[in-house]
Design a protein around this motif. Sequence first.
Motif, PDB file in Angstrom:
ATOM      1  N   ALA A 100       0.817  -1.214   0.000  1.00  0.00           N
ATOM      2  CA  ALA A 100       0.000   0.000   0.000  1.00  0.00           C
ATOM      3  C   ALA A 100       0.849   1.261   0.000  1.00  0.00           C
ATOM      4  O   ALA A 100       0.328   2.361  -0.196  1.00  0.00           O
ATOM      5  CB  ALA A 100      -0.913  -0.008   1.234  1.00  0.00           C
ATOM      6  N   ALA A 101       2.166   1.122   0.190  1.00  0.00           N
ATOM      7  CA  ALA A 101       3.048   2.289   0.262  1.00  0.00           C
ATOM      8  C   ALA A 101       3.144   2.979  -1.090  1.00  0.00           C
ATOM      9  O   ALA A 101       3.032   2.347  -2.148  1.00  0.00           O
ATOM     10  CB  ALA A 101       4.442   1.858   0.727  1.00  0.00           C
ATOM     11  N   ASP A 102       3.333   4.287  -1.049  1.00  0.00           N
ATOM     12  CA  ASP A 102       3.491   5.026  -2.301  1.00  0.00           C
ATOM     13  C   ASP A 102       4.787   4.631  -3.024  1.00  0.00           C
ATOM     14  O   ASP A 102       4.828   4.541  -4.245  1.00  0.00           O
ATOM     15  CB  ASP A 102       3.488   6.538  -2.033  1.00  0.00           C
ATOM     16  N   ILE A 103       5.850   4.450  -2.249  1.00  0.00           N
ATOM     17  CA  ILE A 103       7.116   4.023  -2.853  1.00  0.00           C
ATOM     18  C   ILE A 103       7.020   2.552  -3.217  1.00  0.00           C
ATOM     19  O   ILE A 103       6.618   1.711  -2.393  1.00  0.00           O
ATOM     20  CB  ILE A 103       8.289   4.267  -1.883  1.00  0.00           C
ATOM     21  N   LEU A 104       7.388   2.240  -4.436  1.00  0.00           N
ATOM     22  CA  LEU A 104       7.355   0.842  -4.873  1.00  0.00           C
ATOM     23  C   LEU A 104       8.528   0.089  -4.243  1.00  0.00           C
ATOM     24  O   LEU A 104       9.685   0.484  -4.384  1.00  0.00           O
ATOM     25  CB  LEU A 104       7.447   0.761  -6.401  1.00  0.00           C
ATOM     26  N   ILE A 105       8.200  -0.991  -3.567  1.00  0.00           N
ATOM     27  CA  ILE A 105       9.216  -1.808  -2.906  1.00  0.00           C
ATOM     28  C   ILE A 105       9.499  -3.023  -3.795  1.00  0.00           C
ATOM     29  O   ILE A 105       8.705  -3.946  -3.873  1.00  0.00           O
ATOM     30  CB  ILE A 105       8.761  -2.262  -1.503  1.00  0.00           C
ATOM     31  N   PHE A 106      10.636  -3.003  -4.459  1.00  0.00           N
ATOM     32  CA  PHE A 106      11.048  -4.137  -5.291  1.00  0.00           C
ATOM     33  C   PHE A 106      11.803  -5.107  -4.380  1.00  0.00           C
ATOM     34  O   PHE A 106      13.008  -4.985  -4.160  1.00  0.00           O
ATOM     35  CB  PHE A 106      11.919  -3.653  -6.452  1.00  0.00           C
ATOM     36  N   ASP A 107      11.048  -6.056  -3.845  1.00  0.00           N
ATOM     37  CA  ASP A 107      11.575  -6.894  -2.768  1.00  0.00           C
ATOM     38  C   ASP A 107      12.432  -8.056  -3.239  1.00  0.00           C
ATOM     39  O   ASP A 107      13.279  -8.550  -2.505  1.00  0.00           O
ATOM     40  CB  ASP A 107      10.416  -7.436  -1.923  1.00  0.00           C
ATOM     41  N   ARG A 108      12.235  -8.504  -4.461  1.00  0.00           N
ATOM     42  CA  ARG A 108      13.007  -9.634  -4.970  1.00  0.00           C
ATOM     43  C   ARG A 108      14.241  -9.115  -5.713  1.00  0.00           C
ATOM     44  O   ARG A 108      14.119  -8.434  -6.733  1.00  0.00           O
ATOM     45  CB  ARG A 108      12.158 -10.488  -5.900  1.00  0.00           C
TER      46      ARG A 108
END
Length: 212
Positions: A100-108
């Motif tokens: 839901a965060a505005d910043i995209l979290i590219f976790d992989r």
Amino acid sequence: MTGHLHIWTLLCLPGLLGQLLPKERDHQVVKIQQALLESVRTPILSLTESIVQNQLDQCNATVSLLETKIREIEMRFAELETRKKDIKIAFYTFISFETAADILIFDRVVLNEGDAYNNSTGVFTCPVNGTYKFTWSVQIQNTDWGHVLVDFKLNGSTKGFTITFGPKEHTSTNTVILRLKGGDRIWLQKRSVTHIRIAAYETSFAGHFLYD
């Protein structure tokens, strides 16, 4: 003292010569003139040699200093070339689920050479000054009509964006090349989203160092 002797000689010369026969007098005049010239020539030559030697010493010192500076510059260039070859900064990531965060979290994280990308915050922090290239792709799920607009941020300032429209699984891609300083921060941030979900595994973010 020598100067006084020369003056005394010149003052007494007419009286002394007057007592000699003309032929002998001329001969003595020549000898005295030669002696006087020699007495003057020797100090002058000595002084000239000293001046020339001093100038040569100064020139040699200047040349030696310039050679040292040139060697230092050559060593610096060699160090810079070695440093450029040693710099390895590159990352490639993708999203496994949308948050839901505005910043995209590219976790992989597939690649993260230099450890400059943080997959907990989604932020790339520039480790060294240089020119960098960044590419990102945003794909949407097959949902209703809508769109998602994603900004490319440098320290909070927008330097590029993508906008992807529904309802089908469309993808938008963009590339940015920037001159960065050590400590600069890069991330992707959602600006506007309507009735759209970002597709996992197809939305990616990558970047790498080009040159100093």
